[in-house]
Design a protein around this motif. Sequence first.
Motif, PDB file in Angstrom:
ATOM      1  N   LEU A 158       0.848  -1.184   0.000  1.00  0.00           N
ATOM      2  CA  LEU A 158       0.000   0.000   0.000  1.00  0.00           C
ATOM      3  C   LEU A 158       0.882   1.233   0.000  1.00  0.00           C
ATOM      4  CD1 LEU A 158      -2.776   1.397   0.345  1.00  0.00           C
ATOM      5  CD2 LEU A 158      -2.432   1.173   2.799  1.00  0.00           C
ATOM      6  N   TRP A 159       0.869   1.960  -1.099  1.00  0.00           N
ATOM      7  CA  TRP A 159       1.610   3.213  -1.169  1.00  0.00           C
ATOM      8  C   TRP A 159       0.676   4.330  -0.738  1.00  0.00           C
ATOM      9  CZ3 TRP A 159       6.699   3.857  -2.102  1.00  0.00           C
ATOM     10  CH2 TRP A 159       7.398   2.799  -2.670  1.00  0.00           C
ATOM     11  N   GLN A 160       1.131   5.137   0.218  1.00  0.00           N
ATOM     12  CA  GLN A 160       0.376   6.295   0.652  1.00  0.00           C
ATOM     13  C   GLN A 160       1.249   7.521   0.369  1.00  0.00           C
ATOM     14  OE1 GLN A 160      -1.654   5.529   4.567  1.00  0.00           O
ATOM     15  NE2 GLN A 160      -0.405   3.703   4.433  1.00  0.00           N
ATOM     16  N   LYS A 161       0.613   8.625  -0.027  1.00  0.00           N
ATOM     17  CA  LYS A 161       1.363   9.769  -0.545  1.00  0.00           C
ATOM     18  C   LYS A 161       0.984  11.055   0.175  1.00  0.00           C
ATOM     19  CE  LYS A 161       2.370  11.964  -4.992  1.00  0.00           C
ATOM     20  NZ  LYS A 161       2.129  11.890  -6.430  1.00  0.00           N
TER      21      LYS A 161
ATOM     22  N   GLU B   8       6.045   9.274  -1.003  1.00  0.00           N
ATOM     23  CA  GLU B   8       5.200   8.086  -1.030  1.00  0.00           C
ATOM     24  C   GLU B   8       5.826   7.062  -0.094  1.00  0.00           C
ATOM     25  OE1 GLU B   8       3.272   7.030  -5.021  1.00  0.00           O
ATOM     26  OE2 GLU B   8       5.172   8.009  -5.540  1.00  0.00           O
TER      27      GLU B   8
ATOM     28  N   ASN C 152       3.730   0.806   3.052  1.00  0.00           N
ATOM     29  CA  ASN C 152       3.400   0.166   4.324  1.00  0.00           C
ATOM     30  C   ASN C 152       4.141   0.763   5.522  1.00  0.00           C
ATOM     31  OD1 ASN C 152       1.677  -1.563   2.971  1.00  0.00           O
ATOM     32  ND2 ASN C 152       3.179  -3.187   2.811  1.00  0.00           N
TER      33      ASN C 152
ATOM     34  N   LYS D 297       0.801   3.179  12.337  1.00  0.00           N
ATOM     35  CA  LYS D 297      -0.224   4.163  11.996  1.00  0.00           C
ATOM     36  C   LYS D 297       0.103   5.443  12.756  1.00  0.00           C
ATOM     37  CE  LYS D 297      -5.036   5.195  12.842  1.00  0.00           C
ATOM     38  NZ  LYS D 297      -6.289   4.776  13.431  1.00  0.00           N
TER      39      LYS D 297
ATOM     40  N   PHE E  97      -1.312   8.249   8.151  1.00  0.00           N
ATOM     41  CA  PHE E  97      -0.885   7.086   7.401  1.00  0.00           C
ATOM     42  C   PHE E  97      -1.260   5.839   8.183  1.00  0.00           C
ATOM     43  CE2 PHE E  97       1.169  10.336   5.179  1.00  0.00           C
ATOM     44  CZ  PHE E  97       1.615   9.845   3.970  1.00  0.00           C
ATOM     45  N   TYR E  98      -1.618   4.787   7.451  1.00  0.00           N
ATOM     46  CA  TYR E  98      -2.095   3.542   8.043  1.00  0.00           C
ATOM     47  C   TYR E  98      -1.080   2.437   7.831  1.00  0.00           C
ATOM     48  CZ  TYR E  98      -6.318   6.230   8.241  1.00  0.00           C
ATOM     49  OH  TYR E  98      -7.216   7.217   8.508  1.00  0.00           O
TER      50      TYR E  98
ATOM     51  N   LEU F 241      -3.428  -2.388   4.762  1.00  0.00           N
ATOM     52  CA  LEU F 241      -4.472  -2.111   3.774  1.00  0.00           C
ATOM     53  C   LEU F 241      -5.848  -2.164   4.421  1.00  0.00           C
ATOM     54  CD1 LEU F 241      -5.268  -1.586   0.851  1.00  0.00           C
ATOM     55  CD2 LEU F 241      -5.234  -4.058   0.473  1.00  0.00           C
TER      56      LEU F 241
ATOM     57  N   TYR G  23      -6.550   1.011   6.278  1.00  0.00           N
ATOM     58  CA  TYR G  23      -6.768   2.095   5.317  1.00  0.00           C
ATOM     59  C   TYR G  23      -8.182   2.033   4.752  1.00  0.00           C
ATOM     60  CZ  TYR G  23      -5.921   5.113   1.289  1.00  0.00           C
ATOM     61  OH  TYR G  23      -5.989   6.111   0.359  1.00  0.00           O
TER      62      TYR G  23
ATOM     63  N   SER H 272     -10.832   2.896   7.410  1.00  0.00           N
ATOM     64  CA  SER H 272     -10.919   4.313   7.766  1.00  0.00           C
ATOM     65  C   SER H 272     -11.955   5.049   6.923  1.00  0.00           C
ATOM     66  CB  SER H 272      -9.550   4.986   7.631  1.00  0.00           C
ATOM     67  OG  SER H 272      -9.180   5.102   6.278  1.00  0.00           O
TER      68      SER H 272
END
Length: 139
Positions: A19-22, A76, A79, A83, A105-106, A109, A112, A115
């Motif tokens: 899981l990419w979070q940006k 980015e 994982n 959190k 950020f989580y 997945l 995320y 949420s």
Amino acid sequence: MHFLILILLLGIGESEAVLWQKLSCPFEPEHKDLLRVWCRQSSAGCCTGLTFSQSAQLVDGGRLRVTHDTQSFSVEVVNPDRKGVYWCGVLSSNNTIIRLAEGIFYDSLGAYIWSFARWILLPFLPTVTVFVYKCSARL
């Protein structure tokens, strides 16, 4: 009903998916030559993390992917370990972090997805409860 159970399992289960979070971090022109900062908020006005140069593209062993342009940079994260609220910023000449942006950020997945899904599912909870009650009363 099976869909509801699936959503609940996703919310509490672990996931091995990547899981990419940006987070996008716009800065003022006078900050363009300062070191970049990525950190996790540890208390109201503090955070712990790392710094990197304006040209860095992969940071923290490849867990952070950074892209730069003339007025911002984006981080980015694949994982996150934990959190939490993360900041991006720049390090001023007196070693003070100038916070540019922050985001939640989580660490999985499932967390995320949950949420967002919980706010979608919340209005349906009374309806499902009444439906289950009525159906079980007929049996």
